[in-house]
Motif scaffolding. Structure first.
Motif, short mmCIF file in Angstrom:
data_model
loop_
_atom_site.label_atom_id
_atom_site.label_comp_id
_atom_site.label_asym_id
_atom_site.label_seq_id
_atom_site.Cartn_x
_atom_site.Cartn_y
_atom_site.Cartn_z
N LEU A 399 11.19 13.72 1.37
CA LEU A 399 10.47 13.50 0.12
C LEU A 399 10.38 12.02 -0.23
CD1 LEU A 399 11.91 16.48 -1.96
CD2 LEU A 399 9.53 16.19 -1.23
N THR A 400 11.43 11.25 0.10
CA THR A 400 11.37 9.81 -0.15
C THR A 400 10.34 9.15 0.76
OG1 THR A 400 13.71 9.80 -0.78
CG2 THR A 400 12.71 7.68 -0.25
N GLY A 401 10.32 9.55 2.03
CA GLY A 401 9.29 9.04 2.93
C GLY A 401 7.90 9.39 2.44
N TYR A 402 7.75 10.60 1.93
CA TYR A 402 6.46 11.03 1.37
C TYR A 402 6.07 10.15 0.18
CZ TYR A 402 2.96 14.17 -0.68
OH TYR A 402 1.81 14.71 -1.21
N ALA A 403 7.05 9.83 -0.67
CA ALA A 403 6.77 8.99 -1.83
C ALA A 403 6.31 7.60 -1.41
CB ALA A 403 8.01 8.90 -2.71
N VAL A 404 6.96 7.03 -0.38
CA VAL A 404 6.54 5.72 0.12
C VAL A 404 5.10 5.77 0.63
CG1 VAL A 404 6.93 4.01 1.94
CG2 VAL A 404 8.87 4.93 0.67
N LEU A 405 4.80 6.80 1.41
CA LEU A 405 3.45 6.95 1.94
C LEU A 405 2.45 7.16 0.81
CD1 LEU A 405 1.98 7.12 4.70
CD2 LEU A 405 2.20 9.61 4.55
N ALA A 406 2.85 7.95 -0.20
CA ALA A 406 1.95 8.26 -1.30
C ALA A 406 1.56 7.03 -2.11
CB ALA A 406 2.60 9.29 -2.23
N VAL A 407 2.46 6.06 -2.23
CA VAL A 407 2.14 4.88 -3.01
C VAL A 407 1.59 3.75 -2.14
CG1 VAL A 407 4.44 3.78 -2.93
CG2 VAL A 407 2.96 3.43 -4.92
N ALA A 408 2.12 3.59 -0.92
CA ALA A 408 1.72 2.45 -0.09
C ALA A 408 0.34 2.63 0.53
CB ALA A 408 2.76 2.22 1.01
N LEU A 409 0.05 3.84 1.03
CA LEU A 409 -1.23 4.05 1.72
C LEU A 409 -2.43 3.87 0.81
CD1 LEU A 409 -2.70 4.75 4.31
CD2 LEU A 409 -2.37 7.18 3.79
N LEU A 510 15.33 9.03 -7.08
CA LEU A 510 15.19 8.46 -5.74
C LEU A 510 13.71 8.32 -5.37
CD1 LEU A 510 16.61 7.53 -3.15
CD2 LEU A 510 16.55 9.91 -2.36
N LEU A 511 12.92 9.37 -5.62
CA LEU A 511 11.50 9.29 -5.32
C LEU A 511 10.82 8.25 -6.21
CD1 LEU A 511 12.18 11.91 -3.80
CD2 LEU A 511 9.97 12.82 -4.56
N GLY A 512 11.26 8.18 -7.46
CA GLY A 512 10.69 7.19 -8.37
C GLY A 512 10.99 5.77 -7.95
N ALA A 513 12.17 5.55 -7.37
CA ALA A 513 12.51 4.20 -6.89
C ALA A 513 11.54 3.76 -5.81
CB ALA A 513 13.95 4.18 -6.37
N ALA A 514 11.11 4.71 -4.97
CA ALA A 514 10.12 4.39 -3.94
C ALA A 514 8.75 4.13 -4.56
CB ALA A 514 10.02 5.53 -2.92
N LEU A 515 8.36 4.97 -5.52
CA LEU A 515 7.05 4.82 -6.15
C LEU A 515 6.92 3.50 -6.90
CD1 LEU A 515 6.32 8.35 -7.70
CD2 LEU A 515 5.25 7.32 -5.69
N VAL A 516 7.97 3.09 -7.59
CA VAL A 516 7.91 1.89 -8.42
C VAL A 516 8.35 0.65 -7.64
CG1 VAL A 516 8.72 0.81 -10.56
CG2 VAL A 516 8.31 3.28 -10.47
#
Length: 527
Positions: A399-409, A510-516
């Motif tokens: 889910l953390t990897g998904y969050a990184v992809l969701a914001v970075a891509l 944790l997911l929010g840390a990736a998003l922000v």
């Protein structure tokens, strides 16, 4: 009959429908992005350590030279941010050249200084590399070089054109200051400013126009309803730039929002896609009865608080958030984090770090004032999660990897550069760690209540904005606060989704840390 649980996960049918919808929206977004490239060719080069992207429409025609346009981004921008302007001028027959200033985008070099006081010599050197490269191209008319710049880049191109009379024309979008321009130079200057920008930008445009009285400068173009970033995506801006090109051909209608629209569709797709992914990876919360009411003669663990509303259930978290964020705004200015080689980001990381620690401490010291977290409708899912630590770890990583992809891509595809280079690799975990502590504090104080979560986040954003207005935070924070608020709102929505499953309480943070954290560490300048 037992009442339905407010945390009941969606049904299998709903999950499948959302998965299909996410795939369809992602496909549509990808199609829009692919169509934005139709008829254009792009070539990546590096000159003098400066990453550049050359964009043109169609193959070169033997014996035909085209106007050349060098496009310079602003502070905390990148070549990616200016790509729609490159598309417009390329479709009008010019050869466009985008590049990343030191400390920005794909350029790992450090940019000395911060804000508008950044080293003019460094900017001039990078710009000179870009102009020299474009002028040397056989398909480019060396006598028809145009410079286009936004914000910090507008200051750089106007100073450069003033010192190099061989530059044919110049476009300054959101010029921050005209004080260094000599009277009457650059001669052919087009000034563009958004009607909703800070007044200082309008004053700078008017000042630059007055200094050029008697030259070929035009009165500043004021783009209606546009602020500092949206002015780059306004149709009026693109039409004015296309009409300012010397000897350009073509009549293609500008499509400044094409890439942004594709990226927005990807954001929607990733947002929807979390639901089926969470359903696949996390145990379901089983539906059951409401928690029993306290028995007669027994006091509850804490005062009875409304779920999300005021006065007591909302005022106490708001008061704590106000105190924590206020202290964070003051302390962040003197923390060692301000020495991080990330302009603006060091202050923001310190602010989130202190605010998060104080939120956690306040909730720990005064637990009864905030109420216990909402209990699950059944403990079955929680017990299952505790018995499967490997499953929990796998779910958290996925889910953390998904969050990184969701914001970075989406950001990288349709807005600005979001790939880490150079020092960004080690800055990323530091910034994400500060975001994690802050969001853990928000989760604890919110106690599983979405309305309370949003209140705490809103107070934090308000305090950060105020700190910039009163001079505690860098002024540039005011320009990034809207994106910061959107990212925190996105995290709040995902936190609501994750609470419907029997995952660990720290997972939304944790997911929010990736998003922000990812956008902060990858888009703000290296300094």
């Amino acid at each position: 009959m037992p009442a339905p649980s407010p945390h009941r996960p969606p049904s299998i049918r709903t999950v499948v429908l959302l998965a299909v919808l996410a795939v369809l929206v992602a496909g549509l977004g990808t199609l829009v992005l692919v169509r934005a490239d139709a008829g254009l060719t792009a070539r990546q080069v590096t000159v003098g350590g400066v990453p550049m992207t050359e964009v043109r429409s169609g193959p070169p025609t033997p014996g035909v030279r085209r106007p050349g346009v060098v496009i310079a981004h602003g502070f905390a921008g990148s070549a990616q941010l200016m790509r729609p302007i490159a598309d417009t001028v390329a479709r009008r027959g010019a050869v466009a050249l985008l590049f990343d200033f030191a400390g920005h985008g794909a350029n790992p070099a450090r940019l000395s200084g911060a804000g508008w006081e950044t080293s003019a010599a460094t900017l001039a050197a990078d710009l000179d590399n870009a102009v020299g490269y474009l002028r040397a191209q056989p398909a480019v008319d060396a006598g028809a070089i145009v410079l286009v710049g936004h914000s910090m880049g507008a200051g750089a191109v106007t100073r450069y054109a003033a010192a190099h009379p061989e530059i044919a024309r110049t476009v300054a979008i959101s010029l921050p200051d005209a004080g260094e321009l000599p009277p009457g130079r650059p001669v052919e200057l087009l000034l563009i400013v958004g009607a909703a920008e800070f007044p200082a930008f309008r004053r700078a445009a008017d000042d630059a126009f007055r200094r050029g009285v008697g030259t070929d400068r035009r009165a500043p173009v004021v783009v209606p309803a546009a602020e500092h970033i949206s002015v780059l995506f306004a149709a009026r801006t693109h039409e004015e730039i296309a009409g300012w090109l010397p000897g350009a051909s073509g009549s293609a209608v500008p499509r400044p929002l094409a890439r942004l629209a594709g990226a927005a569709l990807l954001v929607v797709a990733f947002g929807i896609g979390l639901v089926p992914l969470a359903a696949l990876l996390l145990p379901r919360r089983a539906a059951g009865r409401r928690p029993p009411e306290p028995s007669a003669g027994r006091e509850p663990d804490g005062p009875a608080l409304p779920d999300d509303g005021l006065p007591l259930g909302g005022l106490l978290p708001v008061a704590l958030a106000l105190l924590a964020a206020g202290a964070g705004a003051v302390v962040a200015a003197v923390l060692p984090t301000t020495r991080l080689p990330l302009a603006i980001g060091g202050y923001v990381a310190g602010f989130l770090l202190v605010t998060g620690v104080l939120l956690i401490a306040g909730q720990r010291w005064l637990p009864g004032l905030f109420g216990a977290p909402r209990p699950p409708s059944s403990t079955a899912g929680v017990v299952a999660g505790r018995r499967a630590p490997v499953r929990t770890a796998v779910a958290a990583l996925a889910l953390t990897g998904y969050a990184v992809l969701a914001v970075a891509l989406p950001i990288h595809a349709g807005l600005t550069s979001a790939l880490p280079v150079g020092a960004r690799w080690w800055l990323l975990p530091l910034v994400a760690g500060a975001c994690l502590l802050f969001l853990l504090g928000v989760e604890l104080v919110a106690a599983g209540r979405t309305g309370r979560h949003l209140l705490v986040v809103a107070v934090t954003v308000l305090v950060l904005t105020t700190s910039a207005l009163v001079g505690l935070a860098p002024t540039f924070v005011l320009l990034v606060v809207p994106l910061f608020a959107l990212l925190l709102g996105w995290q709040a929505v995902w936190a609501t989704v994750l609470r419907r499953y029997a995952g660990p309480r720290w997972l939304p943070a944790l997911l929010g840390a990736a998003l922000v954290g990812w956008p902060i560490a990858t888009t703000l300048p290296l300094s």
